[in-house]
Write a protein that holds these residues in place. Structure first.
Motif, PDB file in Angstrom:
ATOM      1  N   UNK A  18     -24.343  43.268  -1.493  1.00  0.00           N
ATOM      2  CA  UNK A  18     -25.765  43.196  -1.857  1.00  0.00           C
ATOM      3  C   UNK A  18     -26.645  42.941  -0.641  1.00  0.00           C
ATOM      4  N   UNK A  19     -26.197  42.063   0.248  1.00  0.00           N
ATOM      5  CA  UNK A  19     -26.974  41.774   1.461  1.00  0.00           C
ATOM      6  C   UNK A  19     -26.991  42.975   2.406  1.00  0.00           C
ATOM      7  N   UNK A  20     -25.852  43.669   2.518  1.00  0.00           N
ATOM      8  CA  UNK A  20     -25.814  44.881   3.344  1.00  0.00           C
ATOM      9  C   UNK A  20     -26.747  45.945   2.774  1.00  0.00           C
ATOM     10  N   UNK A  21     -26.736  46.116   1.464  1.00  0.00           N
ATOM     11  CA  UNK A  21     -27.613  47.081   0.801  1.00  0.00           C
ATOM     12  C   UNK A  21     -29.084  46.731   1.041  1.00  0.00           C
ATOM     13  N   UNK A  22     -29.433  45.465   0.874  1.00  0.00           N
ATOM     14  CA  UNK A  22     -30.808  45.012   1.106  1.00  0.00           C
ATOM     15  C   UNK A  22     -31.251  45.246   2.548  1.00  0.00           C
ATOM     16  N   UNK A  72     -24.836  43.977  11.311  1.00  0.00           N
ATOM     17  CA  UNK A  72     -23.875  44.083  10.214  1.00  0.00           C
ATOM     18  C   UNK A  72     -22.848  42.961  10.269  1.00  0.00           C
ATOM     19  N   UNK A  73     -22.316  42.683  11.450  1.00  0.00           N
ATOM     20  CA  UNK A  73     -21.349  41.590  11.600  1.00  0.00           C
ATOM     21  C   UNK A  73     -21.998  40.261  11.213  1.00  0.00           C
ATOM     22  N   UNK A  74     -23.252  40.077  11.575  1.00  0.00           N
ATOM     23  CA  UNK A  74     -23.970  38.850  11.212  1.00  0.00           C
ATOM     24  C   UNK A  74     -24.107  38.692   9.702  1.00  0.00           C
ATOM     25  N   UNK A  75     -24.453  39.779   9.021  1.00  0.00           N
ATOM     26  CA  UNK A  75     -24.584  39.740   7.564  1.00  0.00           C
ATOM     27  C   UNK A  75     -23.249  39.408   6.912  1.00  0.00           C
TER      28      UNK A  75
END
Length: 108
Positions: A18-22, A72-75
């Motif tokens: 969900x966070x990656x999508x957002x 991306x790695x941070x998310x």
């Protein structure tokens, strides 16, 4: 391009995706797997498929531009973190070539 592989706890996958999508990263591959390592939990069992102790894990794979890796790695890191042993690991590797199956060779 880079490939990011994250081995995480399965119950964290929806939150991570969900966070990656957002953040604008809708494309990923997720598989469920069994992992081994130093961490042992109450949920670790003898595998029905392998003859060693295991823990259920999920693998998230994303291919992205080099400039997107840190975000991306941070998310993934932020949303996979529980503070407990066995939270997971993230690998980043170089992608030499990408081919679209739909478009055929040379059009990837």
């Amino acid at each position: 391009m880079k490939e990011i592989k994250a081995i995480v706890k399965p119950f964290k996958v929806n939150e991570i995706l969900n966070q990656l999508l957002d953040a604008g990263y809708p494309n990923s591959t997720v598989t469920l797997a069994e992992g081994t390592g130093n961490f042992q939990s109450d949920e670790s069992t003898l595998s029905t498929h392998f003859s060693i102790a295991n823990s259920k894990v999920a693998k998230i794979v994303i291919v992205c531009e080099n400039t997107e890796v840190d975000k991306i790695v941070g998310i993934i890191s932020l949303n996979a973190h529980t503070g407990n042993p066995g939270d997971g690991i993230i690998y980043v590797t170089e992608v030499e070539k990408v081919f679209s199956i739909r478009m055929g060779m040379g059009n990837g």
